[in-house]
Design a protein around this motif. Structure first.
Motif, short mmCIF file in Angstrom:
data_model
loop_
_atom_site.label_atom_id
_atom_site.label_comp_id
_atom_site.label_asym_id
_atom_site.label_seq_id
_atom_site.Cartn_x
_atom_site.Cartn_y
_atom_site.Cartn_z
N PRO A 193 0.82 -1.22 0.00
CA PRO A 193 0.00 0.00 0.00
C PRO A 193 0.85 1.26 0.00
O PRO A 193 2.02 1.24 0.40
CB PRO A 193 -0.78 -0.13 1.32
N SER A 232 1.92 4.93 1.30
CA SER A 232 1.93 5.63 2.59
C SER A 232 0.84 6.70 2.62
O SER A 232 0.56 7.35 1.61
CB SER A 232 3.30 6.27 2.80
N SER A 233 0.25 6.88 3.78
CA SER A 233 -0.84 7.87 3.90
C SER A 233 -0.31 9.30 3.92
O SER A 233 -1.03 10.24 3.61
CB SER A 233 -1.65 7.60 5.17
N ASP A 234 0.95 9.48 4.32
CA ASP A 234 1.49 10.85 4.41
C ASP A 234 2.50 11.10 3.29
O ASP A 234 3.70 10.94 3.46
CB ASP A 234 2.13 11.10 5.79
N HIS A 286 -2.99 9.05 -4.46
CA HIS A 286 -3.59 7.82 -3.94
C HIS A 286 -4.59 7.27 -4.95
O HIS A 286 -5.36 8.03 -5.55
CB HIS A 286 -4.30 8.08 -2.61
N SER A 292 -7.89 4.91 -5.59
CA SER A 292 -8.99 4.32 -4.84
C SER A 292 -8.91 2.80 -4.95
O SER A 292 -8.32 2.25 -5.89
CB SER A 292 -10.33 4.79 -5.41
#
Length: 365
Positions: A288, A290-292, A301, A303
């Motif tokens: 995945p 990274s969110s940051d 990102h 979906s």
């Protein structure tokens, strides 16, 4: 058999090895260079670590250059192979762009040759449900995305004249330009300008014919190649087809740079292979994002819904992006007469194996 062919030069030695690896039953791959286990003619290559800040590498979705591994090949000065330097999850961005965004108008694709313009808009929207539901049945109808063979960006390559021209140009994607500039700088080519791109879409029955990329007016700048999805065998030859090529594996995330002497060598892709891990997708594509993401990142990102479509596509496919600088700084195209710059690729059923054929010819050589 491959070793014997490699030792045997002479008339069109390249074609002989191409045909050997093109065979579906060519199971002896011991002669194929594997950069994940370098040795023999492979040596470590130095990168320009200070040319790319860690922040700019992160913005492009890449590890710091100090963490990359880079290799050269004896006998091929200017050739650089960089095994997957992407940060976890970042390959997904480029796959999504190649399937969802880059095929959109005003960019040009092979489907434009035989379909009305309104039929080739929103290929993603027309294909995603069909792809998502697709089973393993061999005879299921193909979606438009699965019929995609090539897309051109920036200066659009004229497949008939083998030239670029000033009057057939559309804006080059800024995210891909940034990625290309960082990779080129790390390889010692600061100031590289991404001006043209050819995206190739391969399936397990696809190949890319023997050719040389010589249409760019500035050969002092490198050719950059990025691969995603399933693996392939890449053949890199010499200045003449009589010289026997070297076979090497290309896996998802790998980057290849052809510069200097190696910039004008014959090359080809005879075969696409399932990734060596034996899984539907290579593990590097399961990671995945990274969110940051860093400030100014060109990576977006994806979906879960979009990635499901991309993942389904990649289970039997490989995507390659080749990026070029066409003109030297300040250089202009020569005046042309009698062309409109919009020549297209040969028809899908033509049989060709030279530089005008940067597309795939299922079951032909």
């Amino acid at each position: 058999a491959a070793a014997a062919l490699t030792r045997e030069g002479g008339e069109d030695a390249f074609r002989r090895l191409f045909r050997f690896y093109r065979q579906r039953d060519a199971s002896d791959l011991r002669g194929v260079v594997d950069f994940s286990a370098p040795g023999g003619q492979v040596f470590r290559s130095q990168l320009s670590i200070t040319s790319v800040s860690d922040q700019d590498a992160y913005r492009a979705g890449l590890q710091p250059v100090s963490q990359w591994k880079a290799y050269g090949l004896s006998g091929y000065p200017g050739f650089i192979f960089i095994p997957n330097p992407f940060l976890p999850g970042c390959q997904r961005h480029w796959v999504k762009q190649c399937l969802k965004l880059y095929p959109e108008k005003p960019n040009v694709c092979n489907l434009d040759l035989h379909m009305a313009p309104e039929k080739t808009t929103n290929l993603w929207g027309q294909s995603k449900e069909q792809l998502r539901r697709k089973g393993s049945g061999k005879w299921e109808p193909r979606s438009l995305l699965e019929k995609l063979r090539w897309v051109t960006l920036g200066y659009h390559y004229n497949w008939d004249t083998k030239k670029y021209s000033a009057n057939h140009h559309t804006p080059f994607p800024s995210d891909l330009a940034f990625l290309s500039e960082q990779v080129a700088a790390a390889c010692g080519f600061r100031g590289f300008q991404a001006q043209a791109g050819i995206l190739n879409y391969y399936h397990f029955d696809s190949s890319l014919g023997i050719h040389v990329d010589e249409s760019e007016l500035d050969h002092s700048r490198p050719l950059l190649s990025f691969s995603f999805g399933q693996s392939s065998i890449f053949l890199l030859g010499g200045l003449k087809r009589e010289e026997t090529p070297t076979a090497m594996f290309m896996h998802s995330g790998d980057i290849m740079v052809m510069s200097g002497f190696s910039r004008l060598l014959y090359h080809a892709v005879p075969r696409v292979l399932p990734n060596p891990e034996g899984t539907a997708l290579p593990s590097c594509l399961d990671q995945p994002l990274s969110s940051d993401l860093p400030v100014g990142s060109v990576i977006e990102h994806s979906s879960d819904e979009d990635w499901q479509v991309c993942a389904k596509y990649l289970q039997s496919s490989r995507i390659n992006m080749t990026i070029r600088q066409v003109l030297a700084e300040g250089q202009k195209f020569p005046e042309e007469s009698g062309t409109n710059g919009k020549g297209q690729a040969p028809s899908e059923d033509s049989d060709h194996e030279n530089s005008k054929a940067k597309r795939h010819k299922p079951n032909t050589v």
